[in-house]
Scaffold this active site. Structure first.
Site, PDB file in Angstrom:
ATOM      1  N   TYR A 146       4.326   5.234  11.093  1.00 36.26           N
ATOM      2  CA  TYR A 146       4.667   3.733  11.345  1.00 36.26           C
ATOM      3  C   TYR A 146       5.572   3.175  10.332  1.00 36.26           C
ATOM      4  CZ  TYR A 146       0.416   3.198   8.507  1.00 36.26           C
ATOM      5  OH  TYR A 146      -0.679   3.280   7.691  1.00 36.26           O
ATOM      6  N   ARG A 204       0.788  -1.063  -0.005  1.00 38.60           N
ATOM      7  CA  ARG A 204      -0.055   0.044   0.030  1.00 38.60           C
ATOM      8  C   ARG A 204       0.994   1.461   0.133  1.00 38.60           C
ATOM      9  NH1 ARG A 204      -2.142   0.487   5.278  1.00 38.60           N
ATOM     10  NH2 ARG A 204      -0.756   2.455   5.321  1.00 38.60           N
ATOM     11  N   HIS A 212      -3.629   4.187   4.618  1.00 35.60           N
ATOM     12  CA  HIS A 212      -4.913   3.339   4.822  1.00 35.60           C
ATOM     13  C   HIS A 212      -5.921   3.768   4.153  1.00 35.60           C
ATOM     14  CE1 HIS A 212      -7.279   0.218   6.199  1.00 35.60           C
ATOM     15  NE2 HIS A 212      -7.942   1.053   6.924  1.00 35.60           N
TER      16      HIS A 212
END
Length: 377
Positions: A284, A271, A275
């Protein structure tokens, strides 16, 4: 896609793929052979795949921009996952049924659905206005993993209706992410599909993160290994290789329609963006990780292949870019001119024939709305 003579015209090189990793096109755009999977496309079909990848990415980018400008409530980008979606979406036959999450914009495009439809949902105009029966593509599912149960039930019905066992048989595919494999719904769907030999393909887009949780927080073994515990086959495919995604999905669907039961495909991808537009991935993951995956970009590798094989040139690539730009402009204009729905319409489709309780609630809500008339609110 119809078969053609491209296989005879293109050169292939032998290269050992990663263990249990089906790959037909390297990141550098070189064709590699696999003992069990291949594609045999015409030049036009190769160009068509590239077209879809580019247009889908451009439409997705426009939707992200619209959300950032306050025109959509939220958006879940597919950036980086185009090959997994277009490859598998193209592998579906007309009679096959697909059950998406909220990110399968590429599959939706391949099913012939107007790309404005999911934007209506995320703008709050309606709950998604396409007809699942017409397009053989279910409504977007926000609840993580729930669609796998819906798909399994549908597939069990296909089996009970006797619509398996031939080339004309039906197969069902359910899309979900790596994080969803930890959900009870998905594991229950695995059990039911296996026990009832449902004509199911479970298509997991492993994009390495369940929102902010990395893959190692979901499993200590490759996800496709989970299938063996439920009694059906699983495999891993290069999720950034549109050719491999097509070949693997087409075979899995054909096996299912011929009565060979369910299977699990783990499309190993990444990805590239957030998100959703509510997420900040820089909190992160590190930039070098993203850069490493950029080198595996699904569009760049197919373009390199088309260029190396002299299947397409600069004029074609420029024309596709322009078509994608025009499609994105059209999408934006249509979003900005969407009418606001009547708030009372939220009662219209709760029950097919209404109910006394619903009528009472509608009347109370109408009275409430009327209390604002003339107040400037």
């Amino acid at each position: 896609m119809a078969k053609g003579d491209a296989k005879a015209r293109t050169h292939t090189t032998r290269a050992a793929p990663e263990p249990a990793f089906v790959q037909l096109l390297t990141p550098e755009g070189d064709r590699v052979e696999h003992p069990d999977y291949t594609v045999d496309f015409t030049d036009e079909e190769y160009r068509s795949l590239y077209h879809d990848l580019v247009v889908v990415r451009k439409l997705d980018a426009e939707a992200t921009a619209l959300q950032r400008q306050g025109e959509l409530g939220i958006w879940a980008s597919l950036l980086g996952q185009e090959a997994a979606q277009v490859g598998s979406g193209r592998a579906l036959r007309t009679q096959d049924m697909a059950f998406p999450t909220y990110r399968e914009h590429g599959v939706l495009y391949c099913r012939g659905i107007d790309p404005i439809m999911p934007l209506r949902l995320f703008r709050g105009v309606d709950q998604g206005a396409w007809d699942p029966n017409e397009f053989k593509f279910g409504m977007y599912t926000i609840v993580i993993g729930a669609q796998t149960l819906h798909a399994t039930g549908y597939a069990m019905g296909v089996g009970k209706d006797g619509k398996v066992g031939s080339d004309d048989g039906e197969a069902v595919i359910a899309y979900f992410g790596d994080g969803a494999t930890s959900q009870g719904d998905v594991n229950e769907a695995f059990i039911w599909a296996s026990v009832f030999n449902a004509p199911m393909v479970f298509f997991c887009q492993n994009n390495q993160y369940a929102i902010s949780e990395p893959l190692e927080r979901q499993t200590r073994v490759p996800l496709y290994h989970r299938a063996s515990g439920f009694g059906f086959p699983g495999l891993r495919v290069d999720g950034n290789d549109v050719l491999a995604c097509y070949a693997v999905t087409r075979k899995a669907l054909d096996d299912a329609r011929h009565g060979q039961g369910p299977s699990l495909i783990e499309a190993y991808t990444y990805r590239m963006g957030a998100h959703t537009t509510s997420d900040d991935p820089t909190r992160y993951r590190i930039a070098s990780e993203v850069e490493a995956w950029q080198a595996k970009d699904p569009i760049k590798r197919l373009r390199a292949f088309l260029d190396k094989q002299a299947i397409a040139g600069d004029d074609f690539f420029a024309a596709v870019d322009e078509e994608a730009r025009v499609a994105a402009v059209d999408l934006r204009e249509r979003v900005l001119t969407m009418p606001d729905p009547d708030p009372r319409s939220l009662f219209d489709h709760v029950y097919p024939h209404g109910s006394p309780e619903l009528d009472q609630q509608r009347e109370q809500f109408s009275t409430y709305m009327a209390s604002f008339e003339g107040s400037g609110h």
